[in-house]
Write an enzyme that holds these catalytic residues in place. Structure first.
Site, PDB file in Angstrom:
ATOM      1  N   HIS A 176      76.693  20.952 -44.435  1.00 42.49           N
ATOM      2  CA  HIS A 176      76.740  19.520 -44.769  1.00 42.49           C
ATOM      3  C   HIS A 176      77.143  18.632 -43.591  1.00 42.49           C
ATOM      4  CE1 HIS A 176      81.168  18.704 -45.512  1.00 42.49           C
ATOM      5  NE2 HIS A 176      81.183  20.018 -45.577  1.00 42.49           N
ATOM      6  N   SER A 179      79.061  24.914 -41.108  1.00 39.39           N
ATOM      7  CA  SER A 179      78.843  24.368 -42.447  1.00 39.39           C
ATOM      8  C   SER A 179      77.592  23.490 -42.454  1.00 39.39           C
ATOM      9  CB  SER A 179      80.073  23.535 -42.789  1.00 39.39           C
ATOM     10  OG  SER A 179      80.023  23.129 -44.110  1.00 39.39           O
ATOM     11  N   CYS A 216      89.886  16.218 -44.975  1.00 41.76           N
ATOM     12  CA  CYS A 216      90.509  17.388 -45.601  1.00 41.76           C
ATOM     13  C   CYS A 216      92.011  17.252 -45.726  1.00 41.76           C
ATOM     14  CB  CYS A 216      90.223  18.639 -44.779  1.00 41.76           C
ATOM     15  SG  CYS A 216      88.513  18.781 -44.399  1.00 41.76           S
ATOM     16  N   ASN A 233      87.712  18.025 -35.086  1.00 40.60           N
ATOM     17  CA  ASN A 233      87.128  17.125 -36.081  1.00 40.60           C
ATOM     18  C   ASN A 233      87.784  15.756 -36.131  1.00 40.60           C
ATOM     19  OD1 ASN A 233      89.107  19.067 -37.059  1.00 40.60           O
ATOM     20  ND2 ASN A 233      89.004  18.009 -39.005  1.00 40.60           N
TER      21      ASN A 233
HETATM   22  N1  PMP Z   1      86.456  23.079 -39.965  1.00 34.82           N
HETATM   23  C1  PMP Z   1      86.231  21.857 -39.468  1.00 34.82           C
HETATM   24  C2  PMP Z   1      86.444  21.615 -38.014  1.00 34.82           C
HETATM   25  C3  PMP Z   1      85.789  20.820 -40.296  1.00 34.82           C
HETATM   26  O1  PMP Z   1      85.581  19.609 -39.794  1.00 34.82           O
HETATM   27  C4  PMP Z   1      85.600  21.091 -41.671  1.00 34.82           C
HETATM   28  C5  PMP Z   1      85.126  20.013 -42.619  1.00 34.82           C
HETATM   29  N2  PMP Z   1      85.898  18.861 -42.571  1.00 34.82           N
HETATM   30  C6  PMP Z   1      85.850  22.392 -42.140  1.00 34.82           C
HETATM   31  C7  PMP Z   1      86.267  23.352 -41.256  1.00 34.82           C
HETATM   32  C8  PMP Z   1      85.640  22.741 -43.582  1.00 34.82           C
HETATM   33  O2  PMP Z   1      84.287  22.784 -43.845  1.00 34.82           O
HETATM   34  P1  PMP Z   1      83.698  22.859 -45.338  1.00 34.82           P
HETATM   35  O3  PMP Z   1      83.712  21.459 -45.840  1.00 34.82           O
HETATM   36  O4  PMP Z   1      82.334  23.395 -45.162  1.00 34.82           O
HETATM   37  O5  PMP Z   1      84.569  23.776 -46.105  1.00 34.82           O
END
Ligand code: PMP
Length: 373
Positions: free
Chosen positions: A202, A200, A331, A151
């Protein structure tokens, strides 16, 4: 405002919103209720969404377990498998560049007696198959959890090879596919080593607060063993009880359908936009710019780059009236990125790094804004 943070989240697609609306208004039945049409309609809508997600991934619809998103799916799988099998000498293999929901789940399991190996990565954040196999050697391996596409820097792991190797060694493989869904072709029928996958809504123009984990069956009738995340009424094959969020699930299903239909178009548009933007930035900044992302085997439309001598947070704040950029993952924005540290950047380089994530709705002319900065 030019939105360039599509890895953090995406705009909901109007078709997704239209599909969801009836289930927030007149179609409010509980899909677990019986005999009357409101319940039946909700149940059918959930089933259609399950098929839509399965078609995007090439799995069976009853292998789709709806969750609140990838954080939940990652927690559910890693802790659920660990809890089911217990800690005695059990080894989990993951990498240093996983999403915090994987790393923190693994750290928690270490406190419960599990042994976790956090593999080093190469300069683009990729896990090497030989490192993985060396780590697995002579251990009582419970699970491998390796992110499919990163990510922050967008590198794509050799999941096909990892899947084959895990299958041969009989180690279940989980992959966090959150960032590659809708950006590359995925066919789980060809990757039998993958036993679990997280996604996910979104990130693919669906609503927030819904996602899925794919739990591959061991055979047509035997479900993979894992302690349920939520005990209760037995929804979602008993893995996750609770009344289903029908509107959100319908939204995820429609987002998956559109992502599937638009896949080739999305990839080619993102690649074109990326080439265009790179050319503008290179022309404008010359050797003041370094691209941290690989050029090949990467998520289309994700660029991670350093502006030498420019503080990333100050730059993002300064441009915030015109465009939305990111220093990396949404995150873990309060700490220096563990991903960028793992690929060998020092603190100074991390503070000069930004992430740009494009979307196919952008017009190349909108990127001309970078020429004026
Ligand atoms: N894994 C990855 C690689 C992500 O990019 C994200 C979101 N930034 C997540 C997990 C977490 O996803 P969610 O927002 O649906 O909890």
């Amino acid at each position: 405002m030019l939105y360039l943070d599509n890895s953090a989240t995406t705009k909901i697609d109007p078709q997704v919103l239209d599909a969801m609306r009836p289930y927030l208004e007149e179609e409010y039945g509980n899909p677990s209720s019986k005999y009357y049409s409101l319940a039946e309609n909700a149940r059918k809508a959930v089933q259609i969404a399950r098929v839509q997600v399965a078609q995007l991934l090439g799995c069976e619809s009853d292998e789709v377990i709806f969750t609140s998103g990838s954080t939940e799916s990652n927690n559910m799988i890693i802790k659920g498998v660990a809890d089911y099998y217990g800690a005695k000498n059990k080894h989990i293999i993951t990498s240093q560049v996983e999403h915090p929901s994987v790393i923190e789940s693994c750290k928690y399991l270490e406190t419960k007696g599990f042994i976790v190996s956090y593999l080093d990565v190469d300069k683009f954040g990729r896990t090497s198959l030989s490192d993985l196999m060396n780590s697995a050697k002579d251990k009582d391996n419970l699970l491998v959890s390796i992110i499919w596409g990163n990510n922050e820097i967008g590198s794509i792991n050799p999941i096909e090879e990892i899947s084959d190797a895990c299958l041969q060694q009989d180690i279940p493989l989980h992959t966090d596919a959150t960032q590659v869904i809708g950006k590359m072709k995925i066919d789980l029928r060809k990757l039998p080593g993958i036993r679990f996958l997280s996604l996910s809504a979104h990130k693919i123009n669906g609503p927030k607060g819904v996602g899925a984990c794919i739990v591959k069956k061991e055979s047509s009738t035997i479900y993979t063993k894992m302690t349920p995340l939520l005990h209760g009424g037995g929804q979602e094959n008993n893995y996750r009880s609770g009344t289903l969020a029908v509107h959100n699930i319908v939204g995820l299903g429609m987002a998956a359908k559109l992502a599937h239909e638009r896949l080739d178009q999305t990839i080619s548009k993102l690649q074109k936009l990326e080439i265009y933007l790179k050319a503008i930035l290179t022309e404008k900044m010359g050797d003041q710019i370094t691209f941290n992302s690989d050029v090949e085997k990467k998520i289309p439309g994700l660029l991670n780059l350093q502006f030498k001598g420019i503080n990333n947070e100050l730059l993002i704040k300064k441009l915030s009236n015109y465009m939305a950029l990111s220093t990396g993952s949404a995150c873990s924005s309060s700490k220096p990125s563990h991903v960028l540290s793992a690929i060998g950047l020092d603190l100074n380089e991390i503070r000069q790094t930004i992430r740009i994530t494009l979307s196919p709705e952008i017009n190349s002319s909108e990127l001309d804004l970078f020429k004026t900065l």
